[in-house]
Write a protein that holds these residues in place. Structure first.
Motif, PDB file in Angstrom:
ATOM      1  N   LYS A  18       0.831  -1.206   0.000  1.00  0.00           N
ATOM      2  CA  LYS A  18       0.000   0.000   0.000  1.00  0.00           C
ATOM      3  C   LYS A  18       0.867   1.259   0.000  1.00  0.00           C
ATOM      4  O   LYS A  18       0.574   2.246  -0.681  1.00  0.00           O
ATOM      5  CB  LYS A  18      -0.916  -0.008   1.225  1.00  0.00           C
ATOM      6  N   GLN A  19       1.966   1.207   0.759  1.00  0.00           N
ATOM      7  CA  GLN A  19       2.882   2.347   0.817  1.00  0.00           C
ATOM      8  C   GLN A  19       3.509   2.612  -0.551  1.00  0.00           C
ATOM      9  O   GLN A  19       3.613   3.762  -0.995  1.00  0.00           O
ATOM     10  CB  GLN A  19       3.967   2.059   1.853  1.00  0.00           C
ATOM     11  N   GLN A  63       1.141   4.288  -3.085  1.00  0.00           N
ATOM     12  CA  GLN A  63       0.872   5.722  -2.903  1.00  0.00           C
ATOM     13  C   GLN A  63       1.833   6.599  -3.683  1.00  0.00           C
ATOM     14  O   GLN A  63       1.474   7.703  -4.111  1.00  0.00           O
ATOM     15  CB  GLN A  63       0.949   6.060  -1.404  1.00  0.00           C
TER      16      GLN A  63
END
Length: 581
Positions: free
Chosen positions: A38-39, A42
């Protein structure tokens, strides 16, 4: 547990059942919704798109084995806890979020799934377990067995149990990991059916609500005159079935029109099969005589769901004193799936093969032979039309060999005593292997491969005397008996052709003659830098010094040694000599 440190001084925790392969880790795979994934999404549009694309595809867990492996390498590197080397981190679509810690270590040399992924993305493969077969090729497949450790620093030479314990202790002592037991248990989801299944014994009353059918009114019997054209439940269009009276107030009520799925019945029918003629109660004493079932065979979805439910049912029935024993099955074999063009055969995909067409063209025995030979039973099988044709050719060769023998066609060749011993030895080696593969290992593909080798030996043998014919006849009869469980129809006919009146199903299995297995000499392979350059024949009983001397003095090997220095000579007893220059 094994910890990996990232460039951000964070920790990624992975779960593994094979700490002995830790030195073989060449990448780290994380699930689509792992915090690191998820990081990365981004700050990277391509990562975001990859996660969305893979996440949109809903795949049942049973189909993960055949799922096309996809991955995306992110910029963060992980630090190997034992070597300190950086290893790449990949977001991978095959990592399950609810398994372990949603991060797994990639060991392509010793895991089939990891090997496929590494091969696709050109990730390095580092063997850390020495295969039993010195000819094993790590560039072609993963070695998933156990064995002594290699390339594992101070743990080299340790066998599986020792390595498992030693590496686990090392990780614990250095606060790099700990041992844990992970249990995986799903909720049991019962899907409602329109007709095919046990009726759900529920009655709905407007005044009294939802009520169970009274025990004295069980069982509910499904009607047989049913119209299956309606897309809704067929029973909903049958008021004679669903109209009933409330067992509490006696007013008008409605019976449930859906049925349980078939897992309900199949979770205990193995026990009912033990006493099919019992009409007064669910089981009789026969159930305790026959159970537990000796062998359970089912696909991946059975091992995950059906096996689990059957054990639940069995333990409940045990607690109700209906059966004895704690387990319903003694042994499990999870069979693989049949694939075509890389995907599981499915009517929805339109990639099925009609077996009737194949039976009409080749016969049922050919189809059965191909299915059992194409792959080990626990692995997926890739459908191959050429493989079916190959199985058909083998059976034609077997047919020709039997009828040629019956026609007593002798040659003018003079078979040597060594030829006779070799065929008889091959015959009894095959009996030994096929018996073991069938009864203990369940590796039918290797048993069939051994029988094919025996047929090759039979066809090369040239009988020139009555003694030769007796040895050839023994080999043919043994081969027909051994292939009978796989190809019963052709075997029955060939058995009659060999002069036997009794049906082949009533014959006894061939037995091994230990004296036929005695071998006076062996063929030893000689390699130079790992490549086969010559063969030599030596006595069965020989020492290492003798092999080294014969290998170095061999005429074919001499030209490879000219102007070169021999660093070392590796001898694998009774198999090969490898000269390292």
């Amino acid at each position: 547990m094994v910890d990996f440190d990232t460039d951000h001084n964070d920790t990624i925790t992975v779960f593994t059942t094979r700490p002995d392969t830790l030195y073989g880790v060449t990448y780290l795979a994380i699930a689509l919704d792992h915090p690191l994934a998820k990081q990365a999404a981004q700050s990277n549009e391509k990562v975001h798109h990859f996660i969305q694309e893979c996440g949109a595809l809903k795949v049942a867990e049973a189909d993960f084995a055949t799922l096309e492996k996809k991955g995306y390498e992110i910029s963060i590197k992980a630090i190997h806890p034992l070597t300190g080397n950086p290893i790449p981190v990949w977001i991978a679509n095959y990592v399950l979020t609810d398994y372990g810690t949603s991060a797994v270590m990639g060991v392509p040399a010793h895991d089939t799934r990891d090997f496929e992924f590494a091969k696709k993305y050109k990730i390095s493969v580092q063997p850390v377990i020495e295969p039993a077969d010195p000819e094993f090729d790590f560039t072609k497949e993963a070695y998933t067995g156990t064995g002594p450790l290699i390339h594992s620093q101070k743990f080299d030479g340790l066998e599986f149990d020792e390595a498992f314990d030693a590496i686990s202790k090392h990780l614990e002592n250095h606060d790099l990991g700990k041992r844990e037991v992970h249990w995986r248990l799903r909720d049991w989801g019962i899907s409602r059916q329109r007709y095919w299944g046990a009726p759900i014994p529920i009655i709905y009353c407007n005044a009294c609500g939802t009520l169970p059918v009274p025990e004295q009114d069980l069982p509910i019997v499904l009607p047989e005159d049913v119209n299956f054209g309606d897309k809704t439940s067929s029973l909903q269009s049958m008021p004679d079935f669903y109209t009933t009276l409330c067992p509490k107030c006696g007013g008008p009520a409605k019976r449930e029109t859906d049925t349980f799925d078939t897992f309900i019945e199949s979770s205990w029918y193995y026990a009912r099969f033990c006493c099919p003629r019992e009409y007064e109660k669910i089981f009789n004493d026969s159930v305790d005589y026959w159970l537990p079932v000796d062998q359970y065979i089912g696909g991946i979805e059975h091992a995950i769901l059906h096996l689990l439910y059957a054990r639940f049912f069995h333990k409940a029935m045990r607690d109700m004193d209906l059966v004895e024993g704690d387990e319903p099955f003694s042994r499990l074999l999870s069979q693989g799936m049949v694939l075509k063009d890389g995907a599981k055969m499915s009517k929805s995909l339109g990639n099925t093969v009609n077996p009737q067409d194949l039976i009409e063209q080749y016969g049922a025995d050919t189809v059965r032979l191909f299915l059992m030979f194409a792959a080990p039973p626990e692995q997926s099988l890739e459908w191959s039309d050429s493989g079916v044709e190959g199985a058909f050719r083998f059976l034609k060769r077997l047919w020709a060999a039997v009828y040629q023998f019956q026609n007593e066609i002798r040659t003018t060749a003079d078979s040597s005593e060594e030829d006779r011993k070799a065929l008889r030895r091959l015959c009894h080696q095959t009996i030994h292997k096929v018996t073991d593969d069938f009864e203990r290992r369940y590796t039918f593909n290797t048993a069939i491969a051994a029988m094919m080798e025996l047929l090759n030996g039979i066809q090369k043998f040239q009988p020139a005397s009555k003694e030769d014919e007796a040895i050839l006849g023994e080999a043919l009869k043994s081969l027909v008996l051994m292939i009978a469980p796989v190809t019963p129809h052709i075997s029955h006919t060939l058995w009659q052709a060999l002069g036997h009146r009794k049906s082949i199903v009533d014959e006894t299995w061939p037995t091994v003659d230990p004296s036929a297995l005695v071998q006076e000499s062996l063929t030893i392979v000689i390699q130079v830098n790992g490549k086969v350059r010559a063969n030599i024949t030596v006595p069965t009983e020989h020492d290492q010094a003798m092999l080294e001397s014969l290998a170095l003095e061999n005429e074919k090997i001499q030209r490879y040694l000219e102007g070169r220095t021999v660093k070392k000579v590796i001898v694998v007893p009774k198999k090969l000599v490898n000269i390292v220059l």
